[in-house]
Write an enzyme that holds these catalytic residues in place. Structure first.
Site, PDB file in Angstrom:
ATOM      1  N   HIS A 514       0.822  -1.203   0.000  1.00  0.00           N
ATOM      2  CA  HIS A 514       0.000   0.000   0.000  1.00  0.00           C
ATOM      3  C   HIS A 514       0.864   1.265   0.000  1.00  0.00           C
ATOM      4  O   HIS A 514       0.660   2.154   0.817  1.00  0.00           O
ATOM      5  CB  HIS A 514      -0.906   0.025   1.239  1.00  0.00           C
ATOM      6  CG  HIS A 514      -1.934  -1.052   1.283  1.00  0.00           C
ATOM      7  ND1 HIS A 514      -2.747  -1.266   2.389  1.00  0.00           N
ATOM      8  CD2 HIS A 514      -2.312  -1.977   0.371  1.00  0.00           C
ATOM      9  CE1 HIS A 514      -3.557  -2.275   2.154  1.00  0.00           C
ATOM     10  NE2 HIS A 514      -3.316  -2.726   0.929  1.00  0.00           N
ATOM     11  N   HIS A 558      -7.665   0.028   2.500  1.00  0.00           N
ATOM     12  CA  HIS A 558      -6.801  -0.395   1.411  1.00  0.00           C
ATOM     13  C   HIS A 558      -6.869   0.685   0.332  1.00  0.00           C
ATOM     14  O   HIS A 558      -7.936   1.243   0.084  1.00  0.00           O
ATOM     15  CB  HIS A 558      -7.251  -1.753   0.869  1.00  0.00           C
ATOM     16  CG  HIS A 558      -7.153  -2.860   1.875  1.00  0.00           C
ATOM     17  ND1 HIS A 558      -6.606  -4.095   1.592  1.00  0.00           N
ATOM     18  CD2 HIS A 558      -7.521  -2.922   3.189  1.00  0.00           C
ATOM     19  CE1 HIS A 558      -6.643  -4.861   2.667  1.00  0.00           C
ATOM     20  NE2 HIS A 558      -7.196  -4.165   3.654  1.00  0.00           N
TER      21      HIS A 558
END
Length: 594
Positions: A514, A558
């Protein structure tokens, strides 16, 4: 008009050039091409995704890693993780990491985006753009919040049918105090609860950003296997403007392609700053060290690198058929699983092996922790900078033995069965950097994440692991089926104190892939801001950035759906300006005709 566009699509000149065909870039290019008056080029370093079956088959995600479909970037050794080097795999093909990610649509909370303090990027607005991208398909068993979903976007999304182990884990979550709110990861209104995360999967196939390009318009050109070297800048001072892109073709030849309106860099958090730096935009001293003439001294380029660290905790069980291991690892199982996906679009390879998800606040659990209590905090915020409306951690399960490619101790699916539970750290205090290895675009950058360099990150992530272990070993749905941790020798499931989890965290923490923040938006008063609120690169006309590098802070979730939102928003920022001019022209024409 048609002849003008036709001449541009011969390849030497376009209105808009998008440098990078990843998640945000594919979205942006497709949206810009909706206006038939625009000629648009998207340049992608990797292959066309249609050539890669493992981008369509979710279960093949890791098979793209360490191949030509992976950027093959490795982080620098980090002291906080015992000098380990973490592989930073990300997709190098049309659609980018939307073709290898975990498919989870976990949007975060609206407060995450309000915290950016950027006009036009409030939580309400960003959630609106995520909704715009979505074409949600419900299922009878899933209690969707119908108002929170979109139904006419290009991205097909549906809930994941949980395996038996996931239903058991969900029962344990509820038993351990997590309120069940099935669609909470779409609404983003609960910082402590559990539910199901919808997925970018539809009818057995992965859906991804390249789907925006499926019905390609004649005014959109796609160049794959073409690397962006730099942006060509002309002019001086306030008149400095981006006018062309220098690329390296598949055969190694170099050429320049002109842009008459704008160039948008969309290379992702690792590659976008390198394109800017090679173009002469970045910290002057660093550019000089590579013989690059500094055109715009922006010290924030490549700084503010953020990521979500996770720890995989695996549990063995003797209970057969509750995990999906027997469908993958038992003799001849993988061949049958592949047939099921290929012919029937079902089976374990038709989905990603994540199970159910939960958010948690940990301030109560850390109230006796001296470092937590002594850390500075702003009014209404905890030491990590979060309000009570934002989660500190995420806990979620795997339905089989699955994790990074380095995890190799597979169960046999007959006598041994394994499931995982993952602890994820939100709002990390640690910040890393992306710098050039050289001025050669074929050299990957130097990426130093500085994982766990801040003590509070260690405190929260180790508490997250302890909490996760409690859910599995004490929760009513799973406590009676756990037969030790996997591999059996590790015995982490017996640990009860947070301090016992600190060594585990330092030895096993890995990235959740991420990365964000390396070309962040910011106000005029922020010396590290690379972009303004309209994604324009400071000090350069005709140049923007659109990908997760623009994020001042990572969302508590996310970044897949925010990446779609960034592409959608960037298109509106650009089209809104040109549409305004078009409307004015039409009004003038109407007056003349009358």
């Amino acid at each position: 008009m048609a002849s003008k566009i036709s001449s541009k699509l011969e390849g030497s000149e376009y209105d808009y050039i998008v440098c990078g065909g990843g998640t945000s870039g594919s979205v942006l290019a497709a949206r810009l091409a909706e206006d038939p008056r625009n000629s648009v080029l998207v340049i992608e370093a990797g292959q066309h995704n249609s050539l890669l079956e493992n981008t369509l088959m979710c279960g093949g995600w890791s098979q793209n890693f360490e191949t030509e479909a992976d950027w093959n970037i490795t982080a620098e050794p980090n002291l906080g993780i015992n000098n380990r080097r973490i592989k930073l795999s990300c997709g190098k093909f049309l659609g980018g990491s939307s073709g290898v990610n975990g498919t989870a649509c976990v949007r975060g909370t609206k407060q995450d985006y309000d915290d950016w303090n950027m006009p036009g990027w409030s939580g309400e607005e960003v959630f609106g753009y995520m909704k715009k991208a979505e074409n949600f398909h419900g299922k009878e068993w899933f209690k969707a919040d119908e108002e929170a979903h979109g139904y006419d976007g290009p991205l097909n999304i549906e809930p994941h049918d949980p395996a038996p182990i996931s239903k058991m884990v969900l029962e344990s979550m509820v038993d351990r105090g997590f309120k069940l709110q099935p669609d909470m990861f779409t609404t983003g209104d609960s910082p402590h609860g559990c539910g199901h995360a919808p997925r970018t999967v539809y009818k057995g196939d992965r859906t991804m950003a390249a789907d925006y390009l499926l019905n390609k318009r004649p005014n959109l050109a796609i160049k794959t296997e073409t690397m962006v070297d730099k942006i060509i800048l002309e002019g001086e001072g306030a008149n400095l403007k981006a006018v062309a892109v220098k690329v390296i073709e598949k055969d190694g030849s170099m050429r320049e392609i002109k842009a008459t309106k704008e160039i948008i860099v969309s290379g992702g958090a690792y590659c976008t700053p390198t394109v800017l730096m090679r173009s002469g935009i970045g910290e002057k001293a660093q550019l000089a060290s590579h013989g690059i003439d500094c055109k715009v001294d922006l010290p924030g380029v490549g700084k503010n690198l953020m990521d979500h660290l996770v720890c995989f905790i695996f549990y063995a069980t003797k209970t057969p058929n509750i995990t999906t291991d027997h469908l993958l690892f038992a003799p001849n199982a993988l061949g049958e699983a592949y047939r099921q996906w290929k012919v029937e679009k079902r089976g374990p390879l038709s989905t990603f092996p994540f199970g159910v998800f939960s958010y948690a606040r940990v301030d109560e659990r850390l109230k006796a922790e001296p470092l937590w209590n002594s850390a500075p905090r702003k009014e209404g915020r905890d030491p990590m900078g979060l309000t009570s409306a934002q989660p500190n951690i995420e806990l979620f399960g795997t339905e089989c033995y699955g994790g990074p490619k380095s995890f190799t101790d597979f169960p046999d699916g007959v006598n041994s069965h394994v499931f995982g539970f993952i602890a994820e750290l939100f709002a990390p205090k640690s910040r890393g950097s992306v710098t050039l290895k050289s001025a050669d675009p074929k050299d990957n950058p130097i990426v130093d994440h500085k994982y766990l360099s801040e003590a509070l990150d260690v405190v929260v992530l180790s508490e997250a692991c302890k909490y996760a272990n409690e859910v599995i070993t004490q929760g009513k749905g799973t406590r009676d089926i756990v037969d030790g941790s996997w591999p059996a020798a590790s015995n982490h499931h017996k640990n009860t104190e947070r301090k016992d989890w600190v060594p585990f965290v330092r030895d096993h923490a890995t990235t959740c892939y991420h990365p964000a923040g390396t070309a962040k938006m910011g106000t005029d008063s922020d010396p590290m801001a690379v972009l303004d609120s309209e994604l324009r690169v400071r000090g350069v006309k005709g140049l923007r950035v659109a990908d997760t590098s623009v994020m001042p802070l990572l969302n508590q979730g996310h970044p897949q759906m925010p990446a779609y939102a960034i592409g959608e928003k960037a298109a509106d920022l650009i089209r809104g300006k040109s549409l305004g001019m078009s409307s004015l022209t039409e009004k003038i024409s109407n007056v003349t005709l009358s």
